[in-house]
Design an enzyme around this catalytic site. Structure first.
Site, PDB file in Angstrom:
ATOM      1  N   ALA A 138       0.863  -1.172   0.000  1.00 37.62           N
ATOM      2  CA  ALA A 138       0.000   0.000   0.000  1.00 37.62           C
ATOM      3  C   ALA A 138       0.905   1.228   0.000  1.00 37.62           C
ATOM      4  O   ALA A 138       2.067   1.159   0.405  1.00 37.62           O
ATOM      5  CB  ALA A 138      -0.892  -0.015   1.233  1.00 37.62           C
ATOM      6  N   GLY A 142       0.754  -4.835   1.048  1.00 37.70           N
ATOM      7  CA  GLY A 142      -0.467  -4.875   0.240  1.00 37.70           C
ATOM      8  C   GLY A 142      -0.257  -5.568  -1.103  1.00 37.70           C
ATOM      9  O   GLY A 142      -1.208  -6.124  -1.671  1.00 37.70           O
ATOM     10  N   GLU A 146      -0.619  -9.149  -0.352  1.00 38.85           N
ATOM     11  CA  GLU A 146      -2.038  -9.368  -0.040  1.00 38.85           C
ATOM     12  C   GLU A 146      -2.893  -9.319  -1.304  1.00 38.85           C
ATOM     13  O   GLU A 146      -3.835 -10.085  -1.453  1.00 38.85           O
ATOM     14  CB  GLU A 146      -2.501  -8.297   0.971  1.00 38.85           C
ATOM     15  N   GLU A 187       5.194  -4.941   6.985  1.00 40.38           N
ATOM     16  CA  GLU A 187       4.560  -3.808   7.686  1.00 40.38           C
ATOM     17  C   GLU A 187       5.145  -3.593   9.079  1.00 40.38           C
ATOM     18  O   GLU A 187       5.228  -2.460   9.563  1.00 40.38           O
ATOM     19  CB  GLU A 187       3.041  -4.034   7.799  1.00 40.38           C
TER      20      GLU A 187
HETATM   21  N1  CAA Z   1       4.636   3.140  -0.741  1.00 44.68           N
HETATM   22  C1  CAA Z   1       5.047   4.317  -1.306  1.00 44.68           C
HETATM   23  N2  CAA Z   1       6.183   4.412  -2.025  1.00 44.68           N
HETATM   24  C2  CAA Z   1       6.931   3.303  -2.163  1.00 44.68           C
HETATM   25  C3  CAA Z   1       6.565   2.072  -1.597  1.00 44.68           C
HETATM   26  C4  CAA Z   1       5.336   2.010  -0.855  1.00 44.68           C
HETATM   27  N3  CAA Z   1       4.886   0.883  -0.316  1.00 44.68           N
HETATM   28  N4  CAA Z   1       7.509   1.147  -1.893  1.00 44.68           N
HETATM   29  C5  CAA Z   1       8.430   1.787  -2.648  1.00 44.68           C
HETATM   30  N5  CAA Z   1       8.092   3.093  -2.810  1.00 44.68           N
HETATM   31  C6  CAA Z   1       8.809   4.132  -3.554  1.00 44.68           C
HETATM   32  C7  CAA Z   1      10.038   4.603  -2.761  1.00 44.68           C
HETATM   33  O1  CAA Z   1       9.694   5.563  -1.780  1.00 44.68           O
HETATM   34  C8  CAA Z   1      10.912   5.163  -3.893  1.00 44.68           C
HETATM   35  O2  CAA Z   1      10.388   6.413  -4.231  1.00 44.68           O
HETATM   36  P1  CAA Z   1      11.410   7.698  -4.438  1.00 44.68           P
HETATM   37  O3  CAA Z   1      12.234   7.282  -5.658  1.00 44.68           O
HETATM   38  O4  CAA Z   1      10.474   8.824  -4.701  1.00 44.68           O
HETATM   39  O5  CAA Z   1      12.223   7.786  -3.199  1.00 44.68           O
HETATM   40  C9  CAA Z   1      10.599   4.220  -5.057  1.00 44.68           C
HETATM   41  O6  CAA Z   1       9.340   3.593  -4.758  1.00 44.68           O
HETATM   42  C10 CAA Z   1      11.646   3.132  -5.221  1.00 44.68           C
HETATM   43  O7  CAA Z   1      11.794   2.457  -3.959  1.00 44.68           O
HETATM   44  P2  CAA Z   1      13.224   2.273  -3.229  1.00 44.68           P
HETATM   45  O8  CAA Z   1      14.152   3.376  -3.570  1.00 44.68           O
HETATM   46  O9  CAA Z   1      12.951   2.050  -1.767  1.00 44.68           O
HETATM   47  O10 CAA Z   1      13.714   0.923  -3.926  1.00 44.68           O
HETATM   48  P3  CAA Z   1      14.715  -0.188  -3.333  1.00 44.68           P
HETATM   49  O11 CAA Z   1      14.965  -1.115  -4.467  1.00 44.68           O
HETATM   50  O12 CAA Z   1      15.829   0.432  -2.597  1.00 44.68           O
HETATM   51  O13 CAA Z   1      13.808  -0.988  -2.233  1.00 44.68           O
HETATM   52  C11 CAA Z   1      11.843  -2.088  -1.437  1.00 44.68           C
HETATM   53  C12 CAA Z   1      12.711  -1.708  -2.655  1.00 44.68           C
HETATM   54  C13 CAA Z   1      12.577  -3.074  -0.528  1.00 44.68           C
HETATM   55  C14 CAA Z   1      10.573  -2.736  -1.972  1.00 44.68           C
HETATM   56  C15 CAA Z   1      11.509  -0.789  -0.627  1.00 44.68           C
HETATM   57  O14 CAA Z   1      10.986   0.178  -1.522  1.00 44.68           O
HETATM   58  C16 CAA Z   1      10.487  -0.990   0.459  1.00 44.68           C
HETATM   59  O15 CAA Z   1      10.822  -1.478   1.527  1.00 44.68           O
HETATM   60  N6  CAA Z   1       9.214  -0.603   0.205  1.00 44.68           N
HETATM   61  C17 CAA Z   1       8.173  -0.654   1.194  1.00 44.68           C
HETATM   62  C18 CAA Z   1       7.673  -2.070   1.439  1.00 44.68           C
HETATM   63  C19 CAA Z   1       6.621  -2.048   2.507  1.00 44.68           C
HETATM   64  O16 CAA Z   1       6.859  -1.721   3.652  1.00 44.68           O
HETATM   65  N7  CAA Z   1       5.363  -2.417   2.125  1.00 44.68           N
HETATM   66  C20 CAA Z   1       4.247  -2.422   3.036  1.00 44.68           C
HETATM   67  C21 CAA Z   1       3.477  -1.141   2.942  1.00 44.68           C
HETATM   68  S1  CAA Z   1       2.198  -0.973   4.178  1.00 44.68           S
HETATM   69  C22 CAA Z   1       0.941  -1.966   3.611  1.00 44.68           C
HETATM   70  O17 CAA Z   1       1.007  -2.534   2.545  1.00 44.68           O
HETATM   71  C23 CAA Z   1      -0.257  -2.038   4.530  1.00 44.68           C
HETATM   72  C24 CAA Z   1      -1.280  -3.033   4.103  1.00 44.68           C
HETATM   73  O18 CAA Z   1      -1.276  -4.149   4.519  1.00 44.68           O
HETATM   74  C25 CAA Z   1      -2.370  -2.617   3.249  1.00 44.68           C
END
Ligand code: CAA
Length: 257
Positions: free
Chosen positions: A65, A108, A111, A131
């Site tokens: 998400a 998400g 999911e 998360e």
């Molecule tokens: N939401 C918003 N933006 C996101 C995102 C997310 N879930 N995942 C990645 N992005 C964005 C980053 O902020 C980045 O944007 P900028 O270039 O503007 O900084 C871009 O996508 C590329 O990401 P990274 O630079 O972080 O890429 P990476 O290769 O270094 O890492 C990754 C990849 C490990 C997937 C890392 O992006 C990450 O950890 N993402 C978040 C994963 C996460 O925590 N997901 C759970 C979200 S909460 C949820 O989903 C709740 C639910 O149950 C509904």
């Protein structure tokens, strides 16, 4: 459609939805999910469509998400925004949905893949519910569907540590149907879709409904419970710190408040 690409006849009888926010690793914002819901509702009513495939790109199915959209929200904001009602409508789709997953399927994103009926994964796919690392918990079915798919012990490990599962492990634990080389994952999903598309659409719909019924009553209760606890994390300082830290690209400092 701003955040998805839709092809009604990708192959005869097979519709394709491609998530299309590549710069954000297909992070699932509210509008993207509404677009998916709208496309699915149109396909469900279209007799020319028998099976639907949902995919991302090689790098990411979806990285979760949209954290930036949620970071500042309160528990009550989350309750009122009610973003998961769209997900509820998505899971009411009558036609079979295959997720063709490559790269990240996290939070998400994992999911969403599990909300589909079957998953074809590329060798590079990574599944997980990270998360916990940003001070919250899965909110779109992860605690329920992952537990049913991989069993309690593995689900506890994955959800409490935020560790990722490789495609091979995901296959071993029964989360995905098949793992294929990266260049083949969409092709393989199409092959599976073609086989299903040859069957009676009425029988396919009734079979899907019956399979889902095997756990749906408990699922409804479980999803409602998970959703309330997910919203509850938005009342904590740790969720604010966790999501802020992600946006600011630093490690969070959790205080247990
Ligand atoms: N939401 C918003 N933006 C996101 C995102 C997310 N879930 N995942 C990645 N992005 C964005 C980053 O902020 C980045 O944007 P900028 O270039 O503007 O900084 C871009 O996508 C590329 O990401 P990274 O630079 O972080 O890429 P990476 O290769 O270094 O890492 C990754 C990849 C490990 C997937 C890392 O992006 C990450 O950890 N993402 C978040 C994963 C996460 O925590 N997901 C759970 C979200 S909460 C949820 O989903 C709740 C639910 O149950 C509904």
């Amino acid at each position: 459609m701003e955040f998805i690409k839709v092809t009604e006849q990708y192959q005869p009888g097979i519709a394709l939805i491609q998530l299309n926010r590549p710069k954000e690793l297909n992070a699932l914002n509210k509008q993207l999910m509404e677009e998916v819901r709208d496309a699915l509702q149109v396909f469900d009513k279209n007799d020319q469509v028998r099976v639907i495939i949902i995919t991302g790109n090689e790098q990411a199915f979806a990285a979760g998400a949209d954290i930036k959209q949620m970071a500042d929200k309160s528990a009550i904001d989350m309750l009122l925004i009610d973003q998961f009602s769209t997900w509820d409508q998505i899971r009411k789709t009558k036609k079979p949905i295959i997720a063709a997953v490559s790269g990240f399927a996290l939070g998400g994103g994992c999911e969403f893949a599990m909300t589909c009926d079957m998953i074809i994964a590329s060798e590079s796919a990574k599944f997980g519910q990270p998360e916990i690392k940003i001070g919250t918990i899965p909110g779109a079915g992860g605690t329920q569907r992952l537990t049913k798919a991989v069993g309690k012990a593995k689900a506890m490990e994955l959800i409490l540590t935020g560790r990722f599962l490789s495609a091979e492990e995901a296959h071993f634990y029964g989360l995905v149907n098949k793992v294929v080389p990266v260049e083949m994952y969409l092709h393989e999903a199409v092959e599976l879709a073609k086989e299903i598309a040859r069957m009676s659409p009425v029988a396919v719909q009734l079979a899907k409904e019956a399979i889902n019924r095997s756990f749906e009553t408990q699922l409804d209760e479980g999803l409602a419970f998970e959703r309330k606890n997910f919203y509850m994390t938005f009342a904590s300082e740790d969720q604010k710190e966790g999501m802020k830290a992600f946006v600011e690209k630093r490690k969070p400092e959790f205080k247990g408040r």
